[in-house]
Scaffold this motif. Structure first.
Motif, PDB file in Angstrom:
ATOM      1  N   GLY A  18      -2.385  28.111  20.178  1.00  0.00           N
ATOM      2  CA  GLY A  18      -1.540  28.100  20.903  1.00  0.00           C
ATOM      3  C   GLY A  18      -1.186  29.103  21.986  1.00  0.00           C
ATOM      4  O   GLY A  18      -0.922  29.389  22.987  1.00  0.00           O
ATOM      5  N   GLY A  19      -0.913  30.305  21.505  1.00  0.00           N
ATOM      6  CA  GLY A  19       0.412  31.491  22.195  1.00  0.00           C
ATOM      7  C   GLY A  19      -0.206  31.647  22.861  1.00  0.00           C
ATOM      8  O   GLY A  19      -2.072  31.132  22.706  1.00  0.00           O
ATOM      9  N   PRO A  20      -0.870  33.170  23.877  1.00  0.00           N
ATOM     10  CA  PRO A  20      -1.640  33.249  25.032  1.00  0.00           C
ATOM     11  C   PRO A  20      -2.896  34.128  24.264  1.00  0.00           C
ATOM     12  O   PRO A  20      -2.230  34.879  23.810  1.00  0.00           O
ATOM     13  N   THR A  21      -4.003  33.471  25.033  1.00  0.00           N
ATOM     14  CA  THR A  21      -4.951  34.446  24.418  1.00  0.00           C
ATOM     15  C   THR A  21      -4.443  35.825  25.132  1.00  0.00           C
ATOM     16  O   THR A  21      -4.815  36.244  26.616  1.00  0.00           O
ATOM     17  N   LEU A  22      -5.086  37.171  24.361  1.00  0.00           N
ATOM     18  CA  LEU A  22      -5.100  38.043  24.972  1.00  0.00           C
ATOM     19  C   LEU A  22      -5.974  39.206  24.510  1.00  0.00           C
ATOM     20  O   LEU A  22      -7.099  38.318  24.549  1.00  0.00           O
ATOM     21  N   LEU A  23      -5.945  40.445  25.558  1.00  0.00           N
ATOM     22  CA  LEU A  23      -7.318  41.319  25.704  1.00  0.00           C
ATOM     23  C   LEU A  23      -6.649  42.348  24.873  1.00  0.00           C
ATOM     24  O   LEU A  23      -5.474  43.003  24.943  1.00  0.00           O
ATOM     25  N   THR A 158      -0.252  32.000  31.882  1.00  0.00           N
ATOM     26  CA  THR A 158      -1.740  32.057  30.693  1.00  0.00           C
ATOM     27  C   THR A 158      -2.592  31.430  30.544  1.00  0.00           C
ATOM     28  O   THR A 158      -2.208  30.477  30.312  1.00  0.00           O
ATOM     29  N   LEU A 159      -3.247  31.724  29.569  1.00  0.00           N
ATOM     30  CA  LEU A 159      -4.351  31.029  28.566  1.00  0.00           C
ATOM     31  C   LEU A 159      -4.102  31.134  27.268  1.00  0.00           C
ATOM     32  O   LEU A 159      -3.598  31.696  26.619  1.00  0.00           O
ATOM     33  N   HIS A 160      -3.990  29.952  26.871  1.00  0.00           N
ATOM     34  CA  HIS A 160      -4.410  28.941  25.453  1.00  0.00           C
ATOM     35  C   HIS A 160      -5.110  28.183  25.130  1.00  0.00           C
ATOM     36  O   HIS A 160      -5.183  27.213  25.665  1.00  0.00           O
ATOM     37  N   HIS A 161      -6.067  29.340  24.345  1.00  0.00           N
ATOM     38  CA  HIS A 161      -7.152  28.731  23.856  1.00  0.00           C
ATOM     39  C   HIS A 161      -6.891  27.430  22.631  1.00  0.00           C
ATOM     40  O   HIS A 161      -6.394  27.197  21.741  1.00  0.00           O
ATOM     41  N   ASN A 162      -8.055  26.707  22.540  1.00  0.00           N
ATOM     42  CA  ASN A 162      -8.109  26.112  21.707  1.00  0.00           C
ATOM     43  C   ASN A 162      -8.800  25.828  20.842  1.00  0.00           C
ATOM     44  O   ASN A 162      -9.149  24.761  20.029  1.00  0.00           O
ATOM     45  N   GLY A 163      -9.633  27.229  20.459  1.00  0.00           N
ATOM     46  CA  GLY A 163     -10.137  27.074  19.770  1.00  0.00           C
ATOM     47  C   GLY A 163     -12.233  27.218  19.980  1.00  0.00           C
ATOM     48  O   GLY A 163     -12.985  27.470  18.825  1.00  0.00           O
ATOM     49  N   ASP A 164     -11.532  26.681  21.098  1.00  0.00           N
ATOM     50  CA  ASP A 164     -13.652  25.540  21.237  1.00  0.00           C
ATOM     51  C   ASP A 164     -14.125  26.324  22.450  1.00  0.00           C
ATOM     52  O   ASP A 164     -15.573  25.614  22.617  1.00  0.00           O
ATOM     53  N   GLY A 165     -13.404  27.235  22.754  1.00  0.00           N
ATOM     54  CA  GLY A 165     -13.623  27.795  24.111  1.00  0.00           C
ATOM     55  C   GLY A 165     -13.548  27.384  25.479  1.00  0.00           C
ATOM     56  O   GLY A 165     -13.402  27.556  26.964  1.00  0.00           O
TER      57      GLY A 165
END
Ligand SMILES: Cc1cc2nc3c(=O)[nH]c(=O)nc-3n(C[C@H](O)[C@H](O)[C@H](O)COP(=O)(O)O)c2cc1C
Length: 188
Positions: A18-23, A158-165
């Motif tokens: 759940g942390g903010p997705t980074l580049l 910010t974006l929090h990825h669920n691991g599946d797109g």
């Protein structure tokens, strides 16, 4: 155990990511800039600004980070969700991701990797500890050298990825700062 359903361990990341997705931006010694998406990371130590990251050893980003010891971690926002997915779905070995995704590299102050102008936050980093990298597919501890925040930016979710797109975007803000005295003591 009727109440709980079992989830395979290899899908656990979908709950903890759940942390903010980074580049992650890099510039190799040959001068080629690159970007990858990354959501496997954690803050490790506040005072020295240590951050644990997992940057897969088979990626082009890993090569540049490994060679130069430097990268920039950038925080994209909600409006960049599809770009984040697309960046994470191709390799800089074959394409110039800055050009392909219309992103703007800016010279950093202390590292050769560029900042990403479109991101809300840019963190210039150097490798602090890479001893576990071979054991955990690119687990590296970075040290933050400079943190740049775009204070005027309108979109700040910010974006929090669920691991599946899929992602959650930042939503409700709960202010409980007056209840967190113990943690504040450690923050000095
Ligand atoms: C939302 C998202 C999160 C990702 N998180 C990670 C991660 O934490 N670690 C990782 O090694 N790869 C992660 N990836 C995959 C990399 O971004 C992808 O392999 C990378 O773009 C490889 O590009 P490169 O060869 O240019 O380095 C993620 C992809 C997406 C879409």
């Amino acid at each position: 155990m009727d109440r709980f359903k079992s989830l395979p361990v290899n899908q656990l990341h979908q709950l903890l990511e759940g942390g903010p997705t980074l580049l992650v931006a890099t510039r190799g010694f040959e001068g080629i800039t690159n970007i990858m998406s990354m959501s496997f990371h954690m803050m490790i130590e506040r005072k020295r600004g240590l951050i644990g990251v997992v940057i897969g050893t088979d990626g082009y980003s890993y090569e540049a980070l490994h060679d130069t010891g430097q990268c920039v971690l950038a925080v994209p926002t909600y409006d960049m969700a599809s770009t984040v997915i697309d960046i994470g779905n191709c390799s800089g070995r074959r394409i110039d991701k800055f050009e392909r995704f219309g992103l703007t590299p800016i010279l950093a102050e202390s590292v050769r990797a560029p900042l990403i102008a479109e991101c809300m936050v840019n963190i210039e980093c150097e490798i602090f500890d890479r001893r576990m990298s071979g054991h955990y597919d690119g687990f590296i501890i970075l040290r933050a050298l400079h943190v740049w925040v775009d204070a005027d930016r309108e979109e700040r979710r910010t974006l929090h990825h669920n691991g599946d797109g899929s992602f959650y975007a930042d939503g409700e803000y709960v202010d409980l700062r007056d209840r967190i005295q113990l943690w504040n003591k450690y923050r000095k």
